[in-house]
Write a protein that holds these residues in place. Sequence first.
Motif, mmCIF file in Angstrom:
data_model
loop_
_atom_site.group_PDB
_atom_site.id
_atom_site.type_symbol
_atom_site.label_atom_id
_atom_site.label_comp_id
_atom_site.label_asym_id
_atom_site.label_seq_id
_atom_site.Cartn_x
_atom_site.Cartn_y
_atom_site.Cartn_z
ATOM 1 N N THR A 25 39.234 21.106 54.059
ATOM 2 C CA THR A 25 39.804 20.401 55.199
ATOM 3 C C THR A 25 41.287 20.158 54.945
ATOM 4 O OG1 THR A 25 39.376 18.606 56.773
ATOM 5 C CG2 THR A 25 39.332 18.028 54.438
ATOM 6 N N PRO A 26 42.099 20.110 56.006
ATOM 7 C CA PRO A 26 43.535 19.879 55.815
ATOM 8 C C PRO A 26 43.831 18.480 55.277
ATOM 9 C CG PRO A 26 43.071 20.654 58.059
ATOM 10 C CD PRO A 26 41.755 20.366 57.409
ATOM 11 N N ILE A 27 44.925 18.388 54.550
ATOM 12 C CA ILE A 27 45.445 17.105 54.077
ATOM 13 C C ILE A 27 46.681 16.802 54.930
ATOM 14 C CG2 ILE A 27 46.503 15.846 52.152
ATOM 15 C CD1 ILE A 27 44.989 17.748 50.250
ATOM 16 N N PRO A 28 46.665 15.690 55.682
ATOM 17 C CA PRO A 28 47.832 15.383 56.518
ATOM 18 C C PRO A 28 49.131 15.444 55.709
ATOM 19 C CG PRO A 28 46.065 13.857 56.968
ATOM 20 C CD PRO A 28 45.633 14.677 55.768
ATOM 21 N N CYS A 29 50.170 15.892 56.330
ATOM 22 C CA CYS A 29 51.518 16.086 55.785
ATOM 23 C C CYS A 29 51.590 17.291 54.848
ATOM 24 C CB CYS A 29 52.058 14.833 55.104
ATOM 25 S SG CYS A 29 52.197 13.429 56.220
ATOM 26 N N LEU A 30 50.756 17.339 53.829
ATOM 27 C CA LEU A 30 50.811 18.440 52.868
ATOM 28 C C LEU A 30 50.431 19.771 53.526
ATOM 29 C CD1 LEU A 30 51.392 19.213 49.940
ATOM 30 C CD2 LEU A 30 49.021 18.673 49.402
#
Length: 176
Positions: A25-30
């Motif tokens: 799953t995506p990591i916000p900002c990174l």
Amino acid sequence: MPLPHHNGVQIDHTTQRYPYCIVWTPIPCLTWLFPIIGHMGIATTSGVIRDFAGPYFVSEDNMAFGNPAKYWQLNVDKVMSRKGQHPKQTWDLAVYDASEEYKTRMHNLCCDNCHSHCAMALNLMEYDGSKSWNMVKLCFLMLIHGRYVSACGFIKTWLPFLIMMGIMITLIVVFM
């Protein structure tokens, strides 16, 4: 609706069950800046997701950055069975042992992280005859073999990156 799975079990996006899968799953900002970088977990034979979510903590069925956006189906037949065990037992024991080990570790974004946790489980089960799984290998293999759970998973991964690139390109054009 459950999807057929080559291990004789089903993946079910609605109940978040991903048996024999590495999930991402995506990591916000990174991830907005580097869309191939995200948060990873590994599921048991019943589909319960385990992820190294922070220092001394491995979560169960509650990924640190939200539900999976991608998954990569692995084949239980490629698990090196431990003496007297069925490959399914070896899989679950490897996920359990890796999780127990990572409950004793400090989280380090660059060196010892969620990808490392998944790699340890694959190394313990000697998946595909290998004991050389690592976070970089998993990152690239997820990029190649990972499938988005839905169109929303794809958008959740790529739209923020495209917006950020659009802003950067606009600023470069305006100020050049």
